[in-house]
Design a protein around this motif. Structure first.
Motif, short mmCIF file in Angstrom:
data_model
loop_
_atom_site.label_atom_id
_atom_site.label_comp_id
_atom_site.label_asym_id
_atom_site.label_seq_id
_atom_site.Cartn_x
_atom_site.Cartn_y
_atom_site.Cartn_z
N LEU A 104 19.44 -29.79 13.49
CA LEU A 104 20.65 -30.17 14.22
C LEU A 104 20.45 -31.43 15.04
O LEU A 104 21.34 -32.27 15.14
N VAL A 105 19.24 -31.58 15.60
CA VAL A 105 19.00 -32.68 16.53
C VAL A 105 18.21 -33.82 15.90
O VAL A 105 18.53 -34.99 16.10
N ARG A 106 17.17 -33.50 15.13
CA ARG A 106 16.32 -34.57 14.62
C ARG A 106 15.87 -34.30 13.19
O ARG A 106 15.95 -33.18 12.70
N THR A 107 15.37 -35.35 12.57
CA THR A 107 14.84 -35.28 11.22
C THR A 107 13.35 -35.54 11.27
O THR A 107 12.91 -36.54 11.85
N CYS A 108 12.57 -34.64 10.70
CA CYS A 108 11.11 -34.81 10.62
C CYS A 108 10.76 -35.18 9.19
O CYS A 108 11.21 -34.54 8.25
#
Length: 197
Positions: A104-108
């Motif tokens: 939801l918040v970041r892409t790893c």
């Protein structure tokens, strides 16, 4: 001498940022055929249903008790949204030499051809932890790989390159167990489809 040593981390950081930007721009969009988690949609639906169900129950209880107010409805909505955020399944996708997990918040993002560590962490939900030489780190549910052979294929190709380059020194056991499980599940699916199982 100081200028040179300070320039090296900056160059490595620039390389890492440019790689991540390139991978993010090449991530598959909705409906594009590529290595991505095809089992995510049911999990997303169930997260939505759980959050909506919790919100409905809390609002109905307040309504039945006559204690429903605007501020209480906002509080219950915030609780339901927090539950959805906890249950939200990340979107896992892969391509040539990369694997990404978009939450939801970041892409790893991790470079699968530069993996230095693969670890299996047990707990309430087992996780496969991948770390690359550039500092990228991805955690994912091993079930995502067993349910999506194309994702596993992309990861396996990268792992082979990492081993050939000599950078992957830790993680042979979890990968071997996962490969055996995927092979076993694939063979069982073939037998069931052919009517032999």
């Amino acid at each position: 001498m100081r200028g040179r040593s300070a320039a090296r981390p900056a160059v490595a950081g620039d390389r890492r940022r440019s790689f991540r930007a390139a991978v993010k721009s090449s991530l598959p969009r909705q409906g594009e055929p590529d290595g991505r988690d095809r089992t995510r949609l049911p999990e997303l639906r169930s997260a939505l249903w759980c959050a909506a169900g919790l919100l409905a129950v809390m609002l109905l209880v307040d309504l039945a008790n006559g204690t429903l107010a605007h501020w209480r409805a906002l509080c219950w909505t915030a609780v339901a949204l927090a539950l959805f955020a906890v249950l939200y399944p990340p979107r896992v996708s892969a391509g040539e030499h990369w694997l990404a997990s978009r939450g939801l918040v970041r892409t790893c993002v991790v470079r699968t051809d530069l993996l230095v560590l693969v670890r299996h962490s047990d707990g309430m939900s087992p996780r496969l932890v991948l770390r690359d030489a550039l500092g990228g780190r991805v955690e994912l549910d091993p079930e995502v790989l067993t349910a999506n052979p194309l994702l596993w294929h992309h990861l396996e190709q990268g792992v082979r390159l990492s081993r050939a380059r000599g950078v992957l020194r830790c993680g042979a056991a979890p990968l071997r167990e996962l490969a055996e499980r995927i092979d076993h599940d694939g063979a069982r699916a073939v037998f069931e489809a052919s009517g032999l199982g």
